[in-house]
Design a protein around this motif. Structure first.
Motif: not given
Length: 187
Positions: A70-73, A109-117, A119-127
């Motif tokens: 939410x914060x990242x988006x 990789x099972x990290x809930x923070x990364x999972x939420x980012x 989901x909300x960005x709709x991509x895994x394509x971020x550094x």
């Protein structure tokens, strides 16, 4: 050019100094190095700093780890920063303690923070800059381990690792992903 650098962690005194909050600790080093300060704003603590001719918006979300997206988006949209200029700094159980790895994309990789980012960005394509916290825990003790404090030996090595992480974050903004990975991922 503007960048969003996000350190992941949990707010609250009970999480201060835990392994899971190493993202907060590492971005603190970048902000301190730049002579900037964090201010509480929407969805987290924000610091604005210059890295030579680049502007970095540094975020420590106050949404708790599992809702970091939410914060990242919000800050990507508010600051009109493309996702290519996003760097998330995060703890990683799969890496030995103190190992720093810069990746241009990847699974949560099972990290809930990364999972939420993701989901909300709709991509895994971020550094992401992954900081190894090791996996020195017995079966069923993962949560206790990541929410635990660093050992004295780990703490004594942390300032040097933080300094290297700051170099990597600065290089990401100045030299780009590929050059930075080539320079630092082997160390």
């Amino acid at each position: 050019m503007k960048y969003l650098i996000v350190g992941l962690g949990n707010i609250g005194s009970e999480y201060l100094g835990t392994r899971h909050n190493v993202g907060f600790r590492l971005v603190n080093g970048l902000v301190d190095d730049a002579g900037a300060e964090f201010r509480e704003e929407r969805y987290g603590a924000i610091a604005r700093c210059r890295i030579k001719n680049k502007e970095a918006v540094v975020l420590k979300p106050n949404t708790f780890m599992n809702l970091s997206g939410h914060a990242v988006r919000y800050w990507l949209q508010k600051e009109n920063i493309p996702v290519e200029n996003l760097l998330v700094v995060v703890d990683d159980l799969a890496l030995p303690y103190g190992t720093l790895r810069l990746k241009p994309k990847g699974s949560d990789a099972g990290h809930n923070g990364l999972r939420n980012i993701q989901e909300l960005l709709g991509t895994q394509e971020y550094a992401r800059l992954r900081f190894g916290i090791g996996d020195n825990f017995s079966r069923g003790r993962q949560v206790e381990y990541v929410l635990g404090q660093f050992t004295p030996e780990e703490l004594s090595a942390l300032p040097e690792k933080q300094k290297l992480a700051v170099e990597i974050m600065r290089s990401f903004c100045l030299a780009g992903m590929q050059i930075t990975m080539n320079q630092y991922n082997h160390k």
